[in-house]
Design a protein around this motif. Structure first.
Motif, PDB file in Angstrom:
ATOM      1  N   LEU B  38      82.563  26.088  16.509  1.00 53.40           N
ATOM      2  CA  LEU B  38      81.543  27.214  16.069  1.00 53.40           C
ATOM      3  C   LEU B  38      81.528  27.363  14.578  1.00 53.40           C
ATOM      4  O   LEU B  38      80.495  27.419  13.834  1.00 53.40           O
ATOM      5  CB  LEU B  38      81.704  28.415  16.936  1.00 53.40           C
ATOM      6  CG  LEU B  38      81.017  28.339  18.355  1.00 53.40           C
ATOM      7  CD1 LEU B  38      81.757  29.438  19.021  1.00 53.40           C
ATOM      8  CD2 LEU B  38      79.664  28.401  18.601  1.00 53.40           C
ATOM      9  N   ARG B  39      82.778  27.412  14.046  1.00 58.51           N
ATOM     10  CA  ARG B  39      82.648  27.699  12.677  1.00 58.51           C
ATOM     11  C   ARG B  39      82.569  26.500  11.708  1.00 58.51           C
ATOM     12  O   ARG B  39      82.131  26.425  10.623  1.00 58.51           O
ATOM     13  CB  ARG B  39      84.112  28.527  12.353  1.00 58.51           C
ATOM     14  CG  ARG B  39      84.068  30.049  12.671  1.00 58.51           C
ATOM     15  CD  ARG B  39      85.315  30.638  12.237  1.00 58.51           C
ATOM     16  NE  ARG B  39      86.585  30.133  13.339  1.00 58.51           N
ATOM     17  CZ  ARG B  39      86.930  31.044  14.124  1.00 58.51           C
ATOM     18  NH1 ARG B  39      86.435  31.958  14.407  1.00 58.51           N
ATOM     19  NH2 ARG B  39      87.781  30.611  15.004  1.00 58.51           N
ATOM     20  N   CYS B  41      81.017  23.336  12.449  1.00 62.31           N
ATOM     21  CA  CYS B  41      79.832  22.481  12.538  1.00 62.31           C
ATOM     22  C   CYS B  41      79.094  22.893  11.093  1.00 62.31           C
ATOM     23  O   CYS B  41      78.722  23.891  11.117  1.00 62.31           O
ATOM     24  CB  CYS B  41      79.062  22.839  13.576  1.00 62.31           C
ATOM     25  SG  CYS B  41      77.750  21.808  13.774  1.00 62.31           S
ATOM     26  N   PRO B  42      78.742  21.643  10.258  1.00 53.35           N
ATOM     27  CA  PRO B  42      77.868  21.849   9.175  1.00 53.35           C
ATOM     28  C   PRO B  42      76.500  22.430   9.612  1.00 53.35           C
ATOM     29  O   PRO B  42      75.717  23.002   8.826  1.00 53.35           O
ATOM     30  CB  PRO B  42      77.891  20.762   8.548  1.00 53.35           C
ATOM     31  CG  PRO B  42      79.132  19.724   8.923  1.00 53.35           C
ATOM     32  CD  PRO B  42      79.332  20.576  10.323  1.00 53.35           C
ATOM     33  N   GLN B  43      76.151  21.817  10.802  1.00 50.18           N
ATOM     34  CA  GLN B  43      74.611  22.295  11.195  1.00 50.18           C
ATOM     35  C   GLN B  43      74.602  23.249  12.025  1.00 50.18           C
ATOM     36  O   GLN B  43      73.544  23.782  12.439  1.00 50.18           O
ATOM     37  CB  GLN B  43      74.222  20.976  11.906  1.00 50.18           C
ATOM     38  CG  GLN B  43      74.274  19.573  11.120  1.00 50.18           C
ATOM     39  CD  GLN B  43      72.915  19.692   9.998  1.00 50.18           C
ATOM     40  OE1 GLN B  43      73.333  20.004   8.897  1.00 50.18           O
ATOM     41  NE2 GLN B  43      71.705  19.460  10.183  1.00 50.18           N
ATOM     42  N   ALA B  44      75.653  23.964  12.273  1.00 50.94           N
ATOM     43  CA  ALA B  44      75.795  25.078  13.325  1.00 50.94           C
ATOM     44  C   ALA B  44      74.946  24.639  14.574  1.00 50.94           C
ATOM     45  O   ALA B  44      74.268  25.516  15.102  1.00 50.94           O
ATOM     46  CB  ALA B  44      75.254  26.314  12.534  1.00 50.94           C
ATOM     47  N   VAL B  45      75.552  23.561  15.275  1.00 53.39           N
ATOM     48  CA  VAL B  45      74.957  23.309  16.359  1.00 53.39           C
ATOM     49  C   VAL B  45      75.168  24.085  17.596  1.00 53.39           C
ATOM     50  O   VAL B  45      74.293  24.109  18.577  1.00 53.39           O
ATOM     51  CB  VAL B  45      75.180  21.511  16.480  1.00 53.39           C
ATOM     52  CG1 VAL B  45      74.908  21.123  18.110  1.00 53.39           C
ATOM     53  CG2 VAL B  45      74.522  20.833  15.646  1.00 53.39           C
ATOM     54  N   PHE B  46      76.469  24.578  17.444  1.00 56.70           N
ATOM     55  CA  PHE B  46      77.049  25.259  18.657  1.00 56.70           C
ATOM     56  C   PHE B  46      76.515  26.551  19.029  1.00 56.70           C
ATOM     57  O   PHE B  46      76.240  27.218  18.004  1.00 56.70           O
ATOM     58  CB  PHE B  46      78.333  24.961  18.784  1.00 56.70           C
ATOM     59  CG  PHE B  46      78.885  23.628  18.865  1.00 56.70           C
ATOM     60  CD1 PHE B  46      78.937  23.026  20.097  1.00 56.70           C
ATOM     61  CD2 PHE B  46      79.523  23.001  17.759  1.00 56.70           C
ATOM     62  CE1 PHE B  46      79.415  21.725  20.220  1.00 56.70           C
ATOM     63  CE2 PHE B  46      79.631  21.774  17.770  1.00 56.70           C
ATOM     64  CZ  PHE B  46      79.824  21.224  19.185  1.00 56.70           C
TER      65      PHE B  46
END
Lengths: 284, 91
Positions: B38-39, B41-46
């Motif tokens: 969560l922290r 991911c560059p795209q904040a996918v989760f």
């Protein structure tokens, strides 16, 4: 004037109309009462998630249709809009009681559990939120009007965007202080085009005053400010600006001012990010 | 598959060509206990979700879902940092 102001503003901005904050709105409306009661309980059943999940791998056409439906759903139930610091202070004087709690978005999107309280909740929502302590693991901290104003000013200096939220429009029960991408709303708005109205203002830079320090560029949560190396100054893409005023707060030169969206012909009806199919370059 | 072709296939709805994140719930130790994906991911996918929530209680079983998977670039950072090895990528 935006649709919300025309319908719910009584001649003012809709979020400065005292009527939209009274508890009777919840007590006298069963549907709304249910929504407020279940708000914290439905985080795992979130409709937007189910739809996104169903669309992966997605088909372009259904993506557009679903996004349009979602936009309408949020306008009816849970719509947000960025507000400037001056107006946020006004809201703190109207809303009561006020308390701050931890931010659920930060927990959900970035596993943030630091205990810092970012969200300001008002009125009846506070009664119901206690049933679901996931929302409030470090408790509910009541604030006086002065404390609430200090709080929003502090968050403004930190560079967070203030957004005002409806619980079955037009009842207002929260002001969030957010950034991209830890805020579910900013996230949803920028990537998918729903959940957050654009604000009533648009930022404008006075190029003569700007010294090109670039502070505002890094502050903008909407990717609307760019640095132009040719002229050595910053400029705002007005189509992308949500009018939150966060950039203005960091400008030492006082080069940024907020202009009424209504005074700008092409932007006066520009309330939403276009719905896009990610990666395809298609726009609505 | 080149980036351009991937974009084209997305535009016509050819979903099968997309990067897909597989998540093994059995292996995941919970989003609030770990939360590295969560922290990082560059795209904040989760996005994380609570399970078996009860009124009046704090829930400590939070699992994840690649909710914003359409924004995934397939960079693999989440997989590198997933200690229990619950994530995999299908390209």
């Amino acid at each position: 004037m935006c649709k919300f102001c025309a319908e719910h503003g009584a001649g003012k901005r809709w979020y400065l109309n005292t009527k939209n904050y009274v508890d009777e709105m919840v007590k006298n409306d069963k549907e709304r009462e249910e929504f407020v009661r279940n708000f914290a309980a439905t985080v795992e059943k979130d409709g937007a998630y189910r739809i996104l999940e169903a669309l992966t791998p997605f088909k372009s056409e259904s993506w557009m249709d679903r996004s349009r439906e979602l936009r309408e759903w949020y306008i009816y139930w849970h719509q947000g809009q960025p507000v400037t610091i001056e107006e946020t202070k006004e809201i703190m004087k109207i809303a009561s009681p006020i308390a701050k709690v931890e931010c659920l978005c930060r927990r959900v999107l970035r596993a943030e559990t630091g205990g810092e309280k970012y969200c300001l909740l008002f009125g009846m929502l506070l009664d119901y939120i206690r049933d679901w302590p996931d929302f409030t693991p470090t408790g509910v901290e009541p604030l006086t009007v002065d404390e609430a104003i200090d709080e929003v000013v502090r968050r403004d200096r930190e560079g967070l965007v203030h957004t005002v939220w409806t619980f079955k429009t037009p009842y207002i029960a929260a002001v969030c202080q957010c950034a991209t991408p830890v805020c579910l709303a900013l996230r949803q708005a920028l990537d998918f085009g729903y959940m957050l109205h654009k604000g009533e203002y648009v930022g404008v830079i006075d190029t003569a005053k700007c010294d090109g320090c670039g502070e505002c560029v890094s502050r903008c949560q909407f990717g609307a400010i760019k640095f132009d190396p040719v002229i050595g100054k910053a400029y705002i893409d007005m189509w992308k600006c949500y009018g939150c005023g966060v950039c203005r707060a960091v400008c030492d030169r006082g080069a940024i001012s907020m202009r009424e969206r209504q005074s700008i012909p092409e932007l006066k009806d520009e309330w939403f990010e276009p719905i896009k199919v990610p990666g395809s370059g298609r726009w609505e | 598959m080149s980036g351009l072709n991937r974009l084209k296939s997305r535009a016509v709805g050819g979903g099968s060509e997309m990067v897909e994140i597989r998540f093994d719930k059995e292996k995941c130790i919970g989003a609030l206990r770990c939360g590295e994906c969560l922290r990082r991911c560059p795209q904040a996918v989760f996005r994380s979700y609570p399970e078996n929530r009860r009124r009046g209680e704090i829930c400590d079983e939070w699992y994840l879902a690649p909710t914003y998977q359409v924004l995934c670039t397939g960079c693999g950072i989440c997989i590198e940092h997933c200690k229990p090895g619950a994530l995999s990528l299908i390209c």
